[in-house]
Design a protein around this motif. Structure first.
Motif, PDB file in Angstrom:
ATOM      1  N   MET A 137       4.372  14.064 -17.527  1.00 63.66           N
ATOM      2  CA  MET A 137       3.493  12.913 -17.383  1.00 63.66           C
ATOM      3  C   MET A 137       1.966  13.428 -16.469  1.00 63.66           C
ATOM      4  O   MET A 137       1.934  14.518 -15.237  1.00 63.66           O
ATOM      5  CB  MET A 137       3.979  12.150 -15.517  1.00 63.66           C
ATOM      6  N   SER A 138       0.839  12.915 -17.052  1.00 66.09           N
ATOM      7  CA  SER A 138      -0.085  13.086 -16.323  1.00 66.09           C
ATOM      8  C   SER A 138      -0.260  13.072 -14.779  1.00 66.09           C
ATOM      9  O   SER A 138      -0.255  12.590 -14.725  1.00 66.09           O
ATOM     10  CB  SER A 138      -1.440  12.604 -17.375  1.00 66.09           C
ATOM     11  N   LEU A 139      -1.107  13.825 -14.469  1.00 66.15           N
ATOM     12  CA  LEU A 139      -1.507  13.947 -13.448  1.00 66.15           C
ATOM     13  C   LEU A 139      -2.412  12.375 -12.286  1.00 66.15           C
ATOM     14  O   LEU A 139      -2.019  11.409 -11.876  1.00 66.15           O
ATOM     15  CB  LEU A 139      -2.442  15.074 -12.246  1.00 66.15           C
ATOM     16  N   LEU A 140      -3.245  11.868 -13.748  1.00 61.98           N
ATOM     17  CA  LEU A 140      -3.901  10.595 -13.669  1.00 61.98           C
ATOM     18  C   LEU A 140      -2.783   9.736 -13.376  1.00 61.98           C
ATOM     19  O   LEU A 140      -3.281   8.372 -12.941  1.00 61.98           O
ATOM     20  CB  LEU A 140      -4.992  10.472 -14.679  1.00 61.98           C
ATOM     21  N   LYS A 141      -2.011   9.686 -14.414  1.00 64.68           N
ATOM     22  CA  LYS A 141      -0.755   8.379 -14.970  1.00 64.68           C
ATOM     23  C   LYS A 141       0.024   8.288 -13.145  1.00 64.68           C
ATOM     24  O   LYS A 141      -0.108   7.278 -12.913  1.00 64.68           O
ATOM     25  CB  LYS A 141      -0.157   8.964 -15.863  1.00 64.68           C
ATOM     26  N   THR A 142       0.105   9.205 -12.660  1.00 66.27           N
ATOM     27  CA  THR A 142       1.256   9.542 -11.705  1.00 66.27           C
ATOM     28  C   THR A 142       0.233   9.422 -10.542  1.00 66.27           C
ATOM     29  O   THR A 142       1.035   8.253 -10.155  1.00 66.27           O
ATOM     30  CB  THR A 142       1.320  11.216 -11.376  1.00 66.27           C
ATOM     31  N   ILE A 143      -1.075   9.095 -10.383  1.00 64.50           N
ATOM     32  CA  ILE A 143      -1.756   8.486  -9.313  1.00 64.50           C
ATOM     33  C   ILE A 143      -1.731   7.502  -9.800  1.00 64.50           C
ATOM     34  O   ILE A 143      -1.494   6.166  -8.299  1.00 64.50           O
ATOM     35  CB  ILE A 143      -3.212   9.554  -9.517  1.00 64.50           C
ATOM     36  N   ARG A 144      -1.671   6.656 -10.557  1.00 67.32           N
ATOM     37  CA  ARG A 144      -2.174   5.400 -10.505  1.00 67.32           C
ATOM     38  C   ARG A 144      -0.620   4.492 -10.571  1.00 67.32           C
ATOM     39  O   ARG A 144      -0.499   3.599  -9.819  1.00 67.32           O
ATOM     40  CB  ARG A 144      -2.046   4.789 -12.508  1.00 67.32           C
ATOM     41  N   ILE A 145       0.603   5.116 -11.091  1.00 71.05           N
ATOM     42  CA  ILE A 145       2.154   4.783  -9.979  1.00 71.05           C
ATOM     43  C   ILE A 145       2.112   4.605  -8.890  1.00 71.05           C
ATOM     44  O   ILE A 145       2.950   3.742  -8.284  1.00 71.05           O
ATOM     45  CB  ILE A 145       3.069   5.679 -11.230  1.00 71.05           C
ATOM     46  N   LEU A 146       1.684   5.897  -8.516  1.00 72.78           N
ATOM     47  CA  LEU A 146       2.305   6.124  -6.649  1.00 72.78           C
ATOM     48  C   LEU A 146       1.374   5.033  -5.924  1.00 72.78           C
ATOM     49  O   LEU A 146       1.897   4.071  -5.421  1.00 72.78           O
ATOM     50  CB  LEU A 146       1.924   7.146  -6.426  1.00 72.78           C
ATOM     51  N   ARG A 147       0.184   4.730  -7.029  1.00 70.34           N
ATOM     52  CA  ARG A 147      -0.844   3.090  -6.184  1.00 70.34           C
ATOM     53  C   ARG A 147       0.244   1.726  -6.259  1.00 70.34           C
ATOM     54  O   ARG A 147      -0.394   1.737  -5.052  1.00 70.34           O
ATOM     55  CB  ARG A 147      -2.039   3.615  -6.896  1.00 70.34           C
ATOM     56  N   MET A 148      -0.026   1.435  -7.321  1.00 72.69           N
ATOM     57  CA  MET A 148       0.970   0.175  -7.778  1.00 72.69           C
ATOM     58  C   MET A 148       1.896   0.296  -6.381  1.00 72.69           C
ATOM     59  O   MET A 148       2.189  -0.825  -6.226  1.00 72.69           O
ATOM     60  CB  MET A 148       1.243   0.123  -8.602  1.00 72.69           C
ATOM     61  N   PHE A 149       2.858   1.014  -6.394  1.00 73.62           N
ATOM     62  CA  PHE A 149       4.041   1.078  -5.982  1.00 73.62           C
ATOM     63  C   PHE A 149       4.611   1.719  -5.038  1.00 73.62           C
ATOM     64  O   PHE A 149       5.733   1.432  -4.140  1.00 73.62           O
ATOM     65  CB  PHE A 149       5.020   1.478  -7.386  1.00 73.62           C
ATOM     66  N   ARG A 150       3.238   1.746  -4.122  1.00 78.04           N
ATOM     67  CA  ARG A 150       3.309   2.371  -2.832  1.00 78.04           C
ATOM     68  C   ARG A 150       3.955   1.531  -1.767  1.00 78.04           C
ATOM     69  O   ARG A 150       4.993   2.036  -0.840  1.00 78.04           O
ATOM     70  CB  ARG A 150       1.983   2.782  -2.266  1.00 78.04           C
ATOM     71  N   PRO A 151       4.029   0.243  -1.777  1.00 83.93           N
ATOM     72  CA  PRO A 151       5.014  -1.048  -1.134  1.00 83.93           C
ATOM     73  C   PRO A 151       5.987  -0.323  -1.152  1.00 83.93           C
ATOM     74  O   PRO A 151       6.724  -1.590  -0.251  1.00 83.93           O
ATOM     75  CB  PRO A 151       3.802  -1.729  -1.291  1.00 83.93           C
ATOM     76  N   LEU A 152       6.523  -0.195  -2.092  1.00 85.62           N
ATOM     77  CA  LEU A 152       8.045  -0.267  -1.974  1.00 85.62           C
ATOM     78  C   LEU A 152       8.902   0.349  -1.210  1.00 85.62           C
ATOM     79  O   LEU A 152      10.209   0.775  -1.051  1.00 85.62           O
ATOM     80  CB  LEU A 152       8.787  -0.330  -3.347  1.00 85.62           C
ATOM     81  N   VAL A 153       8.030   1.467  -0.864  1.00 86.45           N
ATOM     82  CA  VAL A 153       7.900   3.381  -0.330  1.00 86.45           C
ATOM     83  C   VAL A 153       8.983   2.639   1.012  1.00 86.45           C
ATOM     84  O   VAL A 153       8.066   2.499   1.485  1.00 86.45           O
ATOM     85  CB  VAL A 153       6.915   4.444  -0.505  1.00 86.45           C
ATOM     86  N   GLY A 154       9.879   3.075   1.276  1.00 87.65           N
ATOM     87  CA  GLY A 154      10.839   2.858   2.589  1.00 87.65           C
ATOM     88  C   GLY A 154      11.402   1.133   2.174  1.00 87.65           C
ATOM     89  O   GLY A 154      12.284   1.204   3.744  1.00 87.65           O
ATOM     90  N   ARG A 155      11.007   0.855   1.426  1.00 89.61           N
ATOM     91  CA  ARG A 155      11.903  -0.703   1.578  1.00 89.61           C
ATOM     92  C   ARG A 155      13.003  -0.946   0.371  1.00 89.61           C
ATOM     93  O   ARG A 155      13.324  -2.354   0.382  1.00 89.61           O
ATOM     94  CB  ARG A 155      10.220  -2.110   1.593  1.00 89.61           C
ATOM     95  N   VAL A 156      12.929  -0.147  -0.532  1.00 87.34           N
ATOM     96  CA  VAL A 156      13.620  -0.280  -1.603  1.00 87.34           C
ATOM     97  C   VAL A 156      14.629   1.040  -1.328  1.00 87.34           C
ATOM     98  O   VAL A 156      14.339   2.353  -0.934  1.00 87.34           O
ATOM     99  CB  VAL A 156      13.520  -0.869  -2.750  1.00 87.34           C
ATOM    100  N   PRO A 157      15.744   1.060  -2.152  1.00 87.35           N
ATOM    101  CA  PRO A 157      16.337   2.448  -2.293  1.00 87.35           C
ATOM    102  C   PRO A 157      15.497   3.140  -2.886  1.00 87.35           C
ATOM    103  O   PRO A 157      15.134   3.307  -4.072  1.00 87.35           O
ATOM    104  CB  PRO A 157      17.540   1.886  -3.183  1.00 87.35           C
TER     105      PRO A 157
END
Length: 395
Positions: free
Chosen positions: A1-21
């Motif tokens: 996975m490209s770095l740019l794609k990874t950054i976009r995914i992490l930005r989008m789903f950051r609110p889930l970190v620590g709040r879902v398994p």
């Protein structure tokens, strides 16, 4: 996975970190490698299954995931049964002709927002045949929901595209049936339909509306290369997404065994999705054969998705003509709550594929009434396997 794609995914789903398994987050990250998050008008788009990020709709979507709620992430509304075409496979085929008023639809849209809906899809029939479509889109937009217009493109000129853009349409999806005009017209039943589709998409692009091209992955289209050629056509037209539906024997083709795909054909559709999303050019692909597979999101009909037909009848999805009540008469929340008995969790397989025979032509006017719908709709057992995306989330 490209770095740019990874950054976009992490930005989008950051609110889930620590709040879902953590296992669910890792699963989601791996699955997103088969997608191609991209930027349009300052927002990240994965495909039309997800609201754009950032947006109020996407934030609500994340809140629902965290809370593990049975909530309709998406609601598709057949705001009219009128259409200028007569396609032989129309999923609305066999349904009673009816049409709620604009006031009724706006009231239902407000109820859908209270229920937690993130995305509203406007379909039909041909939704552009409603002169007040833009008012309905604006009502959903003002309520913080993403909106998709599903259209044949008939009548969608620059003036109408500008009105859709002003109303806040998140996406306009134009359906096609072939990559050449004669073949398209044979399906639509009228000349000039492919040219109308192209003009509609171009008008929306010029007005700054995100666009998608949609078609159905029938076996014949796989075998004769039609799907590949339609994708190439969508790329030439500049569409942002190629939405590839899986065929289901419903509506005008209820009981048609030819609509079923072999395991090999389903695999082909999934690989088509993955192959084109590895590319950096051309429309992203959203194939239902992958996204609604048992190892991904499965069938969310009645659990994370709901359909309301032009007369207000509430059904699990647009392909399942089973009514559990009339939203205009009872309110959406009351009907949705009653559906929980049959849809307490998502299913691995398509609900409608298990209901084809009871809904063959001659079964009676569709959708079936609530009593009959409840009687033939199989209840999900608590021991049934969950789709892959939920196995880790629901722990």
């Amino acid at each position: 996975m490209s770095l740019l794609k990874t950054i976009r995914i992490l930005r989008m789903f950051r609110p889930l970190v620590g709040r879902v398994p953590a296992g669910h987050l890792w699963y989601l990250y791996k699955q997103m490698r088969q997608e191609r998050p991209h930027v349009f008008a300052g927002q990240i788009r994965v495909n039309t299954f997800f609201p754009p990020f950032p947006s109020e709709a996407f934030g609500r979507f994340c809140d629902h995931v965290i809370a593990r709620r049975r909530v309709p992430y998406s609601a598709y509304l057949a705001v009219t049964s009128r259409c200028p075409f007569r396609c032989g496979h129309c999923s609305l085929g066999g349904r009673k002709a009816a049409e709620l008023t604009g006031e009724q639809w706006r009231y239902l849209i407000a109820q859908l927002r209270q229920l937690g809906v993130c995305t509203v899809g406007f379909t039909g029939g041909e939704p552009l045949m409603r002169a007040d479509l833009e008012q309905l889109i604006a009502a959903a937009t003002a309520a913080g929901m993403a909106t998709i217009v599903f259209t044949t493109g008939a009548g969608l000129d620059l003036t109408r595209a500008a009105a859709l853009a002003a109303a806040g349409a998140t996406c306009v999806t134009v359906g096609i049936e072939a990559d050449d005009a004669p073949a398209q017209d044979r399906v639509r039943g009228r000349p000039g339909s492919l040219g109308q589709a192209r003009a509609a998409l171009e008008a929306c692009r010029r007005e700054g509306v995100y666009t998608a091209v949609s078609t159905i992955g029938f076996a014949e289209r796989i075998a004769n290369g039609q799907i590949e050629r339609m994708y190439e056509l969508a790329a030439r037209w500049g569409a942002g997404e190629f939405r590839l539906l899986s065929p289901v024997a419903t509506g005008a083709i209820a009981g048609c065994d030819a609509a079923s795909l072999t395991d090999e054909q389903v695999t082909w559709l999934r690989e088509f999705h993955e192959r084109h999303n590895r590319d950096t050019k051309g429309p992203v692909v959203a194939s239902f054969a992958r996204l609604e597979s048992a190892d991904m999101f499965g069938c969310g009909a009645g659990y994370h998705h709901v359909f309301i037909d032009s007369g207000g009848e509430v059904c699990p999805c647009d392909l399942t003509p089973l009514s559990f009540g009339n939203a205009a008469a009872e309110g959406v929340a009351a009907v949705w709550g009653r559906m929980a008995e049959h849809f307490p969790l998502p299913r691995c397989g398509c609900l409608m594929k298990n209901l084809t025979r009871p809904l063959e032509p001659g079964a009676g006017p569709l959708p079936l009434p609530p009593e009959q719908s409840a009687a033939i709709c199989p209840k999900r057992s608590a021991s049934d396997r969950l789709p892959g995306a939920y196995e880790r989330l629901m722990k």
